[in-house]
Scaffold this active site. Structure first.
Site, PDB file in Angstrom:
ATOM      1  CG  ASP A 196      92.776  10.198  57.523  1.00 27.81           C
ATOM      2  OD1 ASP A 196      93.541   9.689  58.358  1.00 27.81           O
ATOM      3  OD2 ASP A 196      92.398  11.380  57.564  1.00 27.81           O
ATOM      4  CD  GLU A 201      93.109   7.063  61.350  1.00 29.49           C
ATOM      5  OE1 GLU A 201      93.859   7.491  62.225  1.00 29.49           O
ATOM      6  OE2 GLU A 201      92.501   7.805  60.555  1.00 29.49           O
TER       7      GLU A 201
END
Length: 732
Positions: A410, A463
């Site tokens: 993330d 990401e």
């Protein structure tokens, strides 16, 4: 030979009973005084203490030397061995085994490699481990707190009294450890820490804790996680033998707490999720489940992205063994499991990592480096060896102990840039004056090398939303070492295009075509994730332009467009049946919508898309290679039509994909093709089975030798309104 130790001073005793002694092992336990053994114990609340061997043989009565409960006395022993104390007062009696007679569990190699930051098995050494040590069952505790004056283990087992189980500090490594005999799995514990200046800090949960209490409680729980009996050997071997870039990867992203709920609104357990979620995802044809973070977190509304227990599966759905069973059953069904992993930042809850030993230990001291303004979180100090090792070990832990198939990392962009979401003056440049976070870059490279080097066949996915180069290139080639990168540009451009009224799309043709200019610069995953269906962004169905019929037709056409586009696929739960409400973590999905044919048709389409994606090599084998893609029609902006070819090579038939993003049917539309002959219509999103109008080509088209758009052959096709069609070459 056993060293002879003199009697402790009054100051030593006072420090022991107040819990401020820097080395209680020097005072307490068994000590040789001359030729005799002396036992020294701190048993708070006791009036009398008798020493005995573990088999119950009395070896001496101890005399109370301090009213707080310090006892001392000669015992009849020939050699050092475990000792228990039979304590009593006017109200009760109890027995404790002396933890201060046991030697260390950790060794010098742990100190050396831990301090060096290269220890790749820290999760086997730090934390809480049920073990048999020196012939006695108990739990070995170890925690890194180099700047603490004192660290104790506290829990119900010692009335949360930090004076009673003060830990041994290992010089040179900053690690504190103690073995507590008689404890086992299920014990609740925290660490009580005195800062260097003597301040008593809030009780801390274990950074390496393998289980945690259910929120709002925050203590760690001793768990035995190495004993699970896995049955997925064949799956793991198969995974190691394949190249994810050249195999189908279709990911169902799911938030376990809101996929379904019990009738009373409660969470399903890991086993209940395995009963329902796994067969559903298998039957829908997805290859992988991606779980929004299930690492322990205190706040449901964070969706897991502010974790406080990086080594603990959240107790919302059960215990660690339950999560292991979930993964094992997913593998039995042929599904991989990917974890959303959050190494970019951590919350500042007082029981967590923030100022863990009274100093900025895991984070930077300077908020210009150590505080994230968007999320009110602390940023890891990636340049500190022990912190980087903590995170690398966490990644390896999930891959090894829970057999996970990958990590979706993330907020990578926030890690790469020192000025991420900061104004001038709010950030510090690197040593060369730039905005690159070189310490985070080094950490990400090391993490990827460690993961790929030890677990063949796994994938890591970044990401990353910027144009940072070579995110998915190997470290040896100058890249960050990820296997894949989210293609945020694809998501942004295509949703912007489809959000327009169909009549206006001809003026924005490049929002579809531009992505192919960089589609092979990285190994991409095409993400339609949870981020796109919350906070007022509307669901994918409601993003589509036009009336309700056009919304459903447009969504079906878009899904088939995406499954035919180069790149791996990711779809958030509920979007496979055209959920109308935005997602909320507080409720289950609107499964009743499947009673409506329009919603059931979208679900049937996704299942067929996944089946074709797996069955037809041209749709997946060269997802990451430019040679697998060729435009057939790129310039028909007036009609908002796009057509391209997907190719696998090695004799596999190509597939022509054509999309009409207007509600106007186009009969006798000329489709350029690379070969004359029969092309089977493998998919038509306007089919009645999907909720469409049923226009099509009766199952096949025949291409003649009339050239078109630089192709040697072409066919006239019936192009339904707002639809995508797949044609697979079937020969002459």
């Amino acid at each position: 030979m056993t060293a002879t130790v003199s009697r402790p001073s009054e100051a030593d005793v006072a420090a022991v009973v107040s819990g401020t002694h820097d080395d209680p092992f020097r005072v307490l336990g068994l000590h040789k005084v001359g030729r005799k053994w002396v036992a020294r114990a701190f048993v708070a609340g006791a009036d009398r203490v008798r020493a005995a061997t573990l088999d119950g043989t009395t070896i001496g009565d101890l005399e109370r030397k301090h009213p707080a409960g310090y006892f001392e006395g000669e015992v009849k022993l020939k050699a050092r061995q475990p000792v228990r104390y039979e304590a009593s007062n006017a109200k009760s009696s109890w027995t404790v085994i002396d933890p201060y007679v046991f030697g260390p569990v950790l060794g010098p190699l742990d100190d050396y490699y831990g301090a060096e930051g290269t220890h790749l098995r820290l999760y086997d050494r730090l934390g809480a481990h049920p073990v048999n040590h020196e012939g006695v069952d108990g739990v070995a505790f170890a925690v890194w707190a180099p700047n603490a004056r004192r660290v104790s283990v506290v829990g119900d087992f010692n009335a949360w009294d930090g004076r009673r189980h003060v830990m041994r500090k290992r010089l040179g490594s900053g690690v504190w450890e103690i073995f507590l005999p008689g404890l086992g799995a299920g014990a609740i514990y925290k660490f009580e820490i005195l800062a260097a200046d003597g301040r008593l800090l809030p009780l801390k949960s274990d950074p390496y804790g393998f289980a945690a209490e259910l929120r709002p409680k925050t203590a760690s729980v001793v768990a035995r996680i190495e004993s699970f009996s896995w049955t997925d050997g064949a799956y793991v071997a198969m995974r190691a033998a394949r190249d994810p870039r050249r195999t189908p990867v279709s990911i169902y992203e799911v938030h376990l707490g809101s996929w379904r709920r019990r009738d009373d609104g409660g969470f399903l357990s890991y086993d209940e999720l395995a009963d329902g979620l796994i067969p559903y995802v298998r039957d829908m044809g997805f290859t992988h489940l991606e779980l929004l973070p299930i690492t322990e977190h205190p706040f449901d509304l964070s969706w897991g992205y502010q974790p406080t227990g990086l080594f603990a599966p959240t107790s919302r759905f059960g215990d660690p063994a339950g999560f292991a069973r979930f993964v094992d059953r997913a593998h039995a069904a042929g599904l991989g499991v990917i974890l959303d992993w959050v190494p970019a930042h951590f919350p500042t809850d007082e029981h967590g990592l923030a100022r863990f030993d009274g100093t900025a230990l895991y984070e930077h001291e300077d908020p210009r480096r150590g505080f994230h303004p968007d999320w009110n979180t602390a940023i890891y100090n990636f340049g500190r060896r022990e912190v980087a090792a903590f995170l690398v070990n966490d990644a390896l832990f999930w891959l090894e102990r829970y057999h996970l198939d990958g990590l979706r990392v993330d907020a990578v962009a926030s890690m790469l840039y020192l000025d991420y979401s900061r104004k001038a003056g709010e950030w510090l440049p690197n040593e060369r004056g730039g905005n690159e976070n070189n310490e985070a870059i080094a950490f990400l490279r090391r993490m990827n090398e460690a993961c790929y080097g030890t677990h063949p066949g796994i994938i890591t996915i970044a990401e990353e939303s910027t144009a940072w180069p070579a995110v998915s290139q190997p470290v040896f080639a100058g890249g960050l070492g990820f296997g894949f990168k989210w293609n945020m540009g694809f998501m942004h451009d295509t949703l912007a295009y489809l959000g327009r009224e169909p009549i206006h799309r001809r003026f924005h043709h490049d929002e579809i075509t531009f992505g192919l200019l960089y589609a092979f610069s990285e190994n991409f995953v095409l993400p339609l994730s949870h981020d796109e269906v919350v906070h007022g962004k509307r669901t994918l169905l409601e993003k589509m332009g036009g009336d309700d019929w056009q919304k459903f037709a447009g969504l079906r056409a878009y899904y088939a467009f995406m499954w035919g586009y180069p790149g791996k696929k990711l779809l958030f739960m509920g979007q496979e049946f055209a959920q109308r409400q935005e997602w909320s973590e507080a409720r289950g999905l609107d499964w009743h919508l499947l009673d409506a044919p329009s919603h059931a048709g979208v679900k049937a389409l996704i299942a067929d898309l996944n089946r074709l994606y797996r069955e037809i090599p041209a749709l997946h084998a060269r997802d990451c290679e430019a040679e697998g893609f060729e435009w057939l029609i790129v310039d028909d902006a007036e009609n908002s039509v796009f057509a391209w070819l997907r190719k696998a090579g090695d004799g596999d038939p190509p597939v022509a994909i054509v999309t009409n993003f207007t509600p106007v049917p186009r009969d006798h539309y000329v489709l350029p093709l690379p070969r004359a002959g029969r092309w089977q219509e493998r998919l038509n999103t306007d089919a009645t089975a999907y909720g469409g109008s049923g226009r099509g080509n009766l199952g096949a088209i025949t291409a003649g030798t009339r050239p078109s758009h630089s192709q040697p052959a072409s066919a006239e096709i019936s192009l339904p309104p707002m639809a995508t069609l797949y044609f697979e070459y079937a020969g002459n």
